[in-house]
Design a protein around this motif. Structure first.
Motif, short mmCIF file in Angstrom:
data_model
loop_
_atom_site.label_atom_id
_atom_site.label_comp_id
_atom_site.label_asym_id
_atom_site.label_seq_id
_atom_site.Cartn_x
_atom_site.Cartn_y
_atom_site.Cartn_z
N ALA A 1 -7.12 -5.45 2.52
CA ALA A 1 -6.18 -4.94 1.53
C ALA A 1 -4.72 -5.21 1.91
CB ALA A 1 -6.40 -3.44 1.30
N GLU A 2 -4.44 -5.35 3.21
CA GLU A 2 -3.06 -5.60 3.63
C GLU A 2 -2.56 -6.97 3.17
OE1 GLU A 2 -5.23 -7.92 6.57
OE2 GLU A 2 -5.61 -5.93 5.80
N GLN B 1 -5.21 -3.84 8.11
CA GLN B 1 -4.64 -3.83 9.45
C GLN B 1 -3.35 -3.03 9.41
OE1 GLN B 1 -4.15 -7.78 10.94
NE2 GLN B 1 -6.33 -8.21 10.96
N GLY B 2 -3.10 -2.31 10.47
CA GLY B 2 -1.88 -1.51 10.55
C GLY B 2 -2.21 -0.03 10.46
N ARG C 1 1.29 -0.68 0.72
CA ARG C 1 2.16 -0.22 -0.37
C ARG C 1 1.45 -0.09 -1.71
NH1 ARG C 1 7.68 -2.94 -1.92
NH2 ARG C 1 6.17 -4.11 -3.08
N HIS C 2 0.64 -1.07 -2.04
CA HIS C 2 -0.02 -1.08 -3.34
C HIS C 2 -1.15 -0.06 -3.44
CE1 HIS C 2 -2.28 -3.85 -0.86
NE2 HIS C 2 -3.31 -3.72 -1.68
N LEU C 3 -1.50 0.58 -2.32
CA LEU C 3 -2.54 1.61 -2.33
C LEU C 3 -1.97 3.02 -2.15
CD1 LEU C 3 -5.26 -0.14 -0.12
CD2 LEU C 3 -5.06 -0.13 -2.62
N GLY D 1 -0.68 5.08 -4.08
CA GLY D 1 -1.05 6.02 -5.13
C GLY D 1 -2.41 6.67 -4.89
N LEU D 2 -3.13 6.21 -3.88
CA LEU D 2 -4.46 6.74 -3.58
C LEU D 2 -4.42 7.90 -2.57
CD1 LEU D 2 -6.53 3.45 -3.34
CD2 LEU D 2 -6.38 5.03 -5.25
N HIS D 3 -3.21 8.29 -2.12
CA HIS D 3 -3.14 9.44 -1.20
C HIS D 3 -3.87 10.61 -1.83
CE1 HIS D 3 -0.76 8.14 2.15
NE2 HIS D 3 0.14 7.60 1.35
N GLY D 4 -4.66 11.29 -1.05
CA GLY D 4 -5.47 12.40 -1.55
C GLY D 4 -6.83 11.95 -2.00
N TRP D 5 -6.98 10.67 -2.29
CA TRP D 5 -8.27 10.11 -2.69
C TRP D 5 -8.90 9.35 -1.54
CZ3 TRP D 5 -10.53 10.90 -7.41
CH2 TRP D 5 -9.72 11.47 -8.39
N THR D 6 -8.11 9.09 -0.50
CA THR D 6 -8.60 8.30 0.62
C THR D 6 -8.80 9.16 1.86
OG1 THR D 6 -6.35 7.74 1.29
CG2 THR D 6 -7.48 6.17 -0.16
N GLN D 7 -9.65 8.69 2.71
CA GLN D 7 -9.88 9.35 3.99
C GLN D 7 -9.64 8.29 5.05
OE1 GLN D 7 -13.99 10.37 4.78
NE2 GLN D 7 -13.32 12.22 5.80
N MET D 8 -8.57 8.47 5.83
CA MET D 8 -8.23 7.47 6.83
C MET D 8 -8.94 7.77 8.14
SD MET D 8 -4.29 6.67 5.84
CE MET D 8 -4.03 5.76 7.28
N ARG D 9 -9.48 6.74 8.76
CA ARG D 9 -10.17 6.86 10.04
C ARG D 9 -9.65 5.85 11.00
NH1 ARG D 9 -16.35 7.39 7.98
NH2 ARG D 9 -15.93 8.98 6.49
#
Length: 107
Positions: A56-57, A89-90, A95-97, A99-107
């Protein structure tokens, strides 16, 4: 694709491209279990239990409000029936994602 083929998976991986005129990369058996690699331009109309968007990066430099980018991600994301995995990566959400804060689970 070669790495997947040599990895000793239980089922031979499939690669699908709607641009292929015929043959191995045009014939897709969706009833067969295993890994299917599909280019984003060929994903429309297909669906899978799990979809992985691994890079996605690579779209980070594109304007996140661009209609073509939003359409491409809409098509890719809606191909998943049960699970969607977005990889990049990173340490920050691309940036383009954002808007998905709250919908994503970062690991």
């Amino acid at each position: 694709m070669r790495r997947l083929e040599r990895a000793g998976l239980a089922h031979e991986p499939q690669l699908y491209s709607s641009a292929a005129p015929s043959g191995r990369y045009r014939d897709l058996d969706l009833d067969r279990p295993g890994v299917v690699v599909v280019h984003r331009a060929s994903a429309k109309g297909l669906d899978f239990d799990t979809v992985v968007i691994a890079d996605a990066e690579s779209d980070s430099a594109t304007d996140p409000t661009a209609a073509t980018l939003r359409m491409a991600y809409y098509v890719m994301i809606t191909r998943a029936r049960q699970r969607l995995v977005l990889g990049w990566q990173g340490s920050r959400l691309p940036r383009h994602l954002e808007g998905l804060h709250g919908w994503t689970q970062m690991r």
